[in-house]
Design a protein around this motif. Structure first.
Motif, PDB file in Angstrom:
ATOM      1  N   LYS A  80       0.797  -1.231   0.000  1.00 35.40           N
ATOM      2  CA  LYS A  80       0.000   0.000   0.000  1.00 35.40           C
ATOM      3  C   LYS A  80       0.832   1.284   0.000  1.00 35.40           C
ATOM      4  O   LYS A  80       0.451   2.285  -0.611  1.00 35.40           O
ATOM      5  CB  LYS A  80      -0.929   0.010   1.227  1.00 35.40           C
ATOM      6  CG  LYS A  80      -1.981  -1.096   1.210  1.00 35.40           C
ATOM      7  CD  LYS A  80      -2.843  -1.044   2.471  1.00 35.40           C
ATOM      8  CE  LYS A  80      -3.925  -2.111   2.476  1.00 35.40           C
ATOM      9  NZ  LYS A  80      -4.748  -2.083   3.707  1.00 35.40           N
ATOM     10  N   ASP A  81       1.995   1.285   0.721  1.00 32.79           N
ATOM     11  CA  ASP A  81       2.738   2.529   0.941  1.00 32.79           C
ATOM     12  C   ASP A  81       3.989   2.663   0.090  1.00 32.79           C
ATOM     13  O   ASP A  81       4.562   3.757   0.013  1.00 32.79           O
ATOM     14  CB  ASP A  81       3.134   2.649   2.420  1.00 32.79           C
ATOM     15  CG  ASP A  81       1.932   2.586   3.345  1.00 32.79           C
ATOM     16  OD1 ASP A  81       0.841   3.015   2.908  1.00 32.79           O
ATOM     17  OD2 ASP A  81       2.077   2.108   4.491  1.00 32.79           O
ATOM     18  N   ALA A  92      -4.525  -7.894   1.710  1.00 38.14           N
ATOM     19  CA  ALA A  92      -4.391  -6.455   1.448  1.00 38.14           C
ATOM     20  C   ALA A  92      -5.047  -6.076   0.132  1.00 38.14           C
ATOM     21  O   ALA A  92      -5.583  -4.973  -0.017  1.00 38.14           O
ATOM     22  CB  ALA A  92      -2.911  -6.064   1.439  1.00 38.14           C
ATOM     23  N   GLN A  93      -5.038  -7.002  -0.847  1.00 39.55           N
ATOM     24  CA  GLN A  93      -5.668  -6.761  -2.147  1.00 39.55           C
ATOM     25  C   GLN A  93      -7.129  -7.194  -2.170  1.00 39.55           C
ATOM     26  O   GLN A  93      -7.791  -7.077  -3.203  1.00 39.55           O
ATOM     27  CB  GLN A  93      -4.894  -7.527  -3.222  1.00 39.55           C
ATOM     28  CG  GLN A  93      -3.456  -7.050  -3.391  1.00 39.55           C
ATOM     29  CD  GLN A  93      -2.626  -8.018  -4.212  1.00 39.55           C
ATOM     30  OE1 GLN A  93      -3.113  -9.043  -4.661  1.00 39.55           O
ATOM     31  NE2 GLN A  93      -1.348  -7.691  -4.404  1.00 39.55           N
TER      32      GLN A  93
END
Length: 521
Positions: free
Chosen positions: A74-75, A307-308
């Motif tokens: 994400k980051d 996360a996806q």
């Protein structure tokens, strides 16, 4: 790199680690046997090892890897590197304080883990002395766990999987050269093993540094107070710390169980702690080759799938892992239950290790073997929760299993002595794995693929044929007859095990199992 290739690479390197680990145990068994001094060393070594499993490879890894994988997705890598620096800083400060307290409190730690050693004052003092020397090993291994989490998340599996070999080589050198040298100086030779442990820890950490530097991810540790304050305030540090609390409780349950069992074993016959340790070393072969390899590969991938928000991939990863567990853990358990004494005899029956030691170690190994499927399956099922950053559920299950295990000890230990402790652990692992599986099924997080029942029947049929073959080989050949003929017995063992593997996989293929599907998936 595909999941199967990654798991195979880790298994291959882990196999090298376990082979060198067996060499180290063989040298120790031959040189020291099972005595008050080996009990003292095993207790002293178990203290930093227990803390390593509690903090480094346990609570920290369970909390750190999912947060790291999510941050990477994400980051981006630049922000993730800043988070790594802050987490490493907090860890370094905490480890420094822990080592100081551990060295100072060594007598209390030894008494808490194995009060029964006080029956032999020399053994108790030796355990305290070696604990003080080996306690900083926890600092090395905690930083190794940090490095391994980073490298595995970036799919650099080779270095973390290979580093345990260095510890074994250092301890082999200590047993082979250090112990005789200490003896010539009038020093108890068992103390050389403590030096080997510390050398191995330093080597394991040292080889991580070039791999991290090559990725640009070598942590920068801030030793000023302001640096620690900033590191503590970082959201990534706070998130890992928050997740570590329930994870620590969960791993503590397993270590409390180990502590209780070691305490009980220390009050049984002299050698009981060592018999369990030797059996545990053999158990590490299948649990590491199967469970650890799968867990290392699956946890970052499961966390990335979460996360996806890719539920299909998440469930598919679990299904693939569980099928591989059943395919390989069931025949391994059958081998430990039907062929335990030949395995122990070939690997340990030399020098000071007597026929009685072989029989007692084999009994413990059979107890562990009964729960092998559960021990390996946990390594696949628990990451299914950790990837969702749900650590509380496995903790609650582990607490109930701890109570169940100790109730079993009340029934088994008066009857089976040290082997009862191993049997309780095995049965507790089966309960733990079953409970984790039911939880994932009820949530709908794991949806089994088609053909499971047929697959299980195929594995059971092949394992039954394997059991018949190994029972014949275990009773029909004289494994204890010639302890001096080492190479002949090793060759005989390799031929028997090679025949067993061939028989098992041929029966599977004849039964219709398509082994190539595991590679493709």
């Amino acid at each position: 790199m595909s999941l199967f290739k990654a798991a195979s690479l880790i298994s291959l390197l882990t196999l090298a680690s376990r082979i060198t680990g067996l060499m180290r145990e063989l040298l120790m068994a031959s040189a020291f046997g099972a005595s008050a001094m080996t009990d003292a060393f095993n207790v002293a070594f178990r203290i930093p090892n227990m803390l390593r499993r509690l903090f480094a490879e346990g609570a920290f890894s369970q909390a750190f890897v999912p947060v790291l994988a999510a941050a990477k997705e994400k980051d981006g890598e630049a922000a993730t590197k800043v988070m790594i620096d802050h987490i490493a800083t907090v860890m370094a400060w905490a480890l420094t304080a822990t080592c100081v307290l551990g060295v100072a409190g060594a007598p209390i730690l030894v008494w808490a883990l194995a009060a029964g050693l006080q029956q032999d004052p020399a053994g108790f003092e030796a355990a305290v002395f070696m604990t003080r020397w080996m306690f900083p090993y926890i600092a090395f291994m905690s930083l190794v766990a940090l490095s391994a989490g980073i490298l595995n998340t970036w799919k650099r599996f080779a270095v973390p999987a290979a580093t345990p070999v260095l510890l074994n080589l250092a301890m082999i050198a200590a047993a082979w050269w250090g112990a005789p040298w200490f003896a010539s100086l009038g020093i108890n030779p068992i103390y050389a093993m403590a030096g080997g442990v510390m050398l191995g820890g330093a080597l394991q950490l040292g080889v991580q540094i070039p791999a991290l530097r090559a990725l640009g991810l070598l942590p920068r540790i801030h030793w000023r107070w302001a640096g620690l304050r900033d590191a503590w305030r970082h959201p990534g540090t706070r998130r890992v710390t928050t997740l570590m609390l329930p994870a620590l409780l969960g791993v503590s349950v397993a270590q409390v169980s180990l502590l209780i069992n070691t305490q009980i074993a220390s009050h049984l016959r002299t050698g009981s702690v060592s018999w369990l340790s030797y059996a545990d070393r053999l158990m590490e072969f299948p649990t590491a080759l199967l469970g650890v390899a799968l867990g290392v590969v699956l946890l970052p991938q499961l966390a990335a799938a979460k996360a996806q928000d890719d539920a299909e991939r998440y469930s598919g990863l679990l299904d693939w892992g569980l099928r591989l567990v059943v395919l390989l853990a069931v025949p391994s358990a059958v081998a430990l239950l039907t062929f335990a004494q030949p395995l122990v005899a070939v690997l340990y029956h030399y020098g000071a290790f007597t026929d009685a030691d072989v029989r007692q170690t084999a009994l413990a190994l059979m107890g562990y073997g009964l729960g092998l499927l559960g021990l390996v399956a946990i390594k696949v099922l628990a990451p299914g929760y950790y990837a969702s950053q749900d650590i509380r559920t496995p903790v609650k299950i582990a607490i109930v299993v701890l109570v169940f295990t100790q109730l079993l000890n009340l029934a088994f230990v008066p009857w089976l002595a040290h082997a009862g402790l191993a049997l309780s652990i095995g049965l507790g692992a089966l309960l733990n794995a079953g409970w984790l599986l039911v939880g994932l099924l009820r949530r709908g997080a794991y949806r089994p693929g088609p053909g499971w029942w047929r697959f299980v029947l195929q594995v059971v049929a092949a394992s039954a044929m394997l059991a018949i073959y190994l029972l014949w080989a275990g009773t029909g050949l004289g494994w204890l007859a010639a302890p001096g003929a080492a190479w002949a017995r090793v060759l005989q063992l390799l031929l028997v095990l090679g025949g067993a593997a061939t028989l098992y996989f041929v029966v599977l293929l004849l039964g219709g199992v398509k082994l190539r599907e595991f590679v493709r998936k």
